[in-house]
Enzyme design. Structure first.
Site, PDB file in Angstrom:
ATOM      1  N   SER A 182       9.416   3.697   4.273  1.00 52.76           N
ATOM      2  CA  SER A 182       9.855   2.522   3.554  1.00 52.76           C
ATOM      3  C   SER A 182       9.381   1.206   4.189  1.00 52.76           C
ATOM      4  CB  SER A 182      11.389   2.494   3.492  1.00 52.76           C
ATOM      5  OG  SER A 182      11.954   2.458   4.804  1.00 52.76           O
ATOM      6  N   SER A 241      10.171   6.640   7.997  1.00 54.57           N
ATOM      7  CA  SER A 241       9.763   5.323   7.503  1.00 54.57           C
ATOM      8  C   SER A 241       9.135   4.389   8.521  1.00 54.57           C
ATOM      9  CB  SER A 241      10.958   4.628   6.850  1.00 54.57           C
ATOM     10  OG  SER A 241      11.342   5.316   5.688  1.00 54.57           O
ATOM     11  N   LYS A 277      11.056  -6.441   8.804  1.00 56.32           N
ATOM     12  CA  LYS A 277      11.297  -5.706   7.557  1.00 56.32           C
ATOM     13  C   LYS A 277      12.465  -6.321   6.799  1.00 56.32           C
ATOM     14  CE  LYS A 277      12.143  -0.925   6.000  1.00 56.32           C
ATOM     15  NZ  LYS A 277      12.248   0.485   6.434  1.00 56.32           N
TER      16      LYS A 277
END
Length: 418
Positions: free
Chosen positions: A124, A148, A55
């Site tokens: 997210s 998330s 990420k």
């Protein structure tokens, strides 16, 4: 540790590259992929040759890290985050950086849902969930401050694993709210989640499963707590029906299912989460955006502004509440193998403007308890359903074994093909 050989690892990496090349133009899961990868045959370690996506909230010394923000375009960290160093030491191939919402809050990126491209992948950890859900990589790193990891994994038909709070160091990960921030994994199976737990979360202190076959049976639970909450009436009917079908399936197989509680009404839990998050996010983000506020997204600016309205005295009172709830968290699972709930009141939302409702993920995050999600079927729009299991603090391995068993009695899902 893995049944993979160097030859199959090389083939797996080549397939990951080919799949990404074929679908990334539509999927938009990655912010960066390197032009070349290291020689897999030269790799060693328990994850040798396994492609892992990272990420874009997590620092990588050899790849740009933007934290999902225009403000950090072109930024190159000087060192890897702790977890990236750990992955490299285990032989993993860092396959690329995946899209995150800005600073892991709500301003979305361009990633689409791999099962239905007109819908959100969640957030997210948008790109990480989409990259796994589309079958590009078996492991991707995510972060969770509210929902998330669990929610996007569920929306994209993947396995999500949020460890016990504090189990994985967050050094080198851009903070959003340190009291709530977790690192976690989105994976193609519980086997890979269990491998990550052993290698990363437990630093090889426990043995990882020797093979996917060795982990296949999982551990059947005796008693599951069922959490619907005071917000159940606001959950979409098809999500309710899928969840209730899972409960009936458990009962038919002899698992006792009882109503469960999480110590505070879900609305109050979510208010507490968002207030703590807003105060801490202002401290974490304000200096990043103060000179370039026009480049920050509207949700980011709104969050920082909200944090400014909360006094330090009020914040300290909120943290005291969090401490009380965490101190009593083990009692919530007394005599239970896990608590089961939904991952979100809806399936993945249509459009990319919003990433979805994380209210049913917030309790486990606030309490710092481990949570996993497993796919549980498809909607009429060909969007994945998922159910969430919450376990005892530091009982991550037992929760993963329960999740694996649950996955064997639910509809199987193959990676999406765009």
């Amino acid at each position: 540790m893995s049944t993979y050989t160097q030859e199959t690892n090389q083939a797996a990496l080549a397939m990951a590259v080919a799949t990404a090349d074929r679908i990334e133009g539509t999927l938009k899961a990655f912010t960066h992929r390197p032009d070349a990868y290291p020689d897999v045959d030269a790799g060693t370690g328990p994850l040798a040759g396994i492609p892992v996506a990272v990420k874009d909230l997590i620092d990588t010394a050899d790849m740009p890290t933007t934290y999902g923000s225009k403000i950090f375009q072109g930024y190159q960290p000087q060192k890897d985050a702790w977890i990236v160093s750990k992955l490299r030491a285990a032989g993993a191939v860092i396959f690329g950086k995946t899209v995150t919402t800005e600073f892991a809050w709500r301003d979305p990126g361009p990633t689409v849902n791999p099962w239905n491209t007109g819908h959100s992948p969640g957030g997210s950890s948008s790109g990480s969930a989409a990259a796994v859900g589309a079958g590009i990589v078996p492991i991707a790193l995510g972060t969770q401050t509210v929902g998330s990891v669990i929610r996007p994994a569920s929306y994209c038909g993947a396995v999500g694993y949020k460890p016990t709070y504090g189990l994985i160091p967050t050094e080198g990960v851009h903070a959003l709210a340190p009291t709530l921030d977790h690192l976690g994994f989105i994976t193609s199976s519980f086997y890979w989640a269990a491998v990550c737990h052993a290698i990363i979360a437990r630093d090889n202190a426990i043995a990882a499963p020797a093979s996917a076959k060795a982990f296949a049976a999982g551990v059947k639970p005796r008693k599951i707590g069922v959490y619907r909450s005071s917000q159940w009436a606001q959950v979409e009917g098809d999500v309710q029906q899928n969840f209730d079908a899972v409960v009936r399936r458990l009962e038919a197989l002899g698992v006792e299912c009882v109503d469960a509680d999480l110590g505070m009404d879900i609305r109050a839990l979510n208010t507490l989460v968002v207030d703590v998050l807003a105060y801490e996010a202002r401290a974490a983000i304000h200096d990043d955006i103060k000179d370039d506020e026009a480049l920050a997204g509207p949700y980011t600016r709104e969050l920082v502004s909200r944090g400014a309205t909360i006094s330090k005295e009020t914040y300290l009172g909120l943290i005291e509440q969090v401490g009380v709830l965490r101190a009593g968290r083990d009692a919530l699972l007394k005599d239970l193998d896990a608590i089961m709930t939904i991952t979100s009141p809806t399936t993945a939302l249509k459009g990319l403007e919003k990433t979805g409702d994380a209210s049913f993920c917030a309790p486990a995050t606030l309490l710092g308890l481990p949570a996993v999600t497993t796919p549980s079927g498809f909607s009429a729009d060909f969007l994945p359903y998922g159910v969430q299991l919450i376990g005892r603090a530091d009982g991550d391995l037992a929760l993963l074994q329960t999740g694996q068993w649950l996955s064997t009695i639910l509809p199987s899902m193959k990676p999406a093909s765009l």
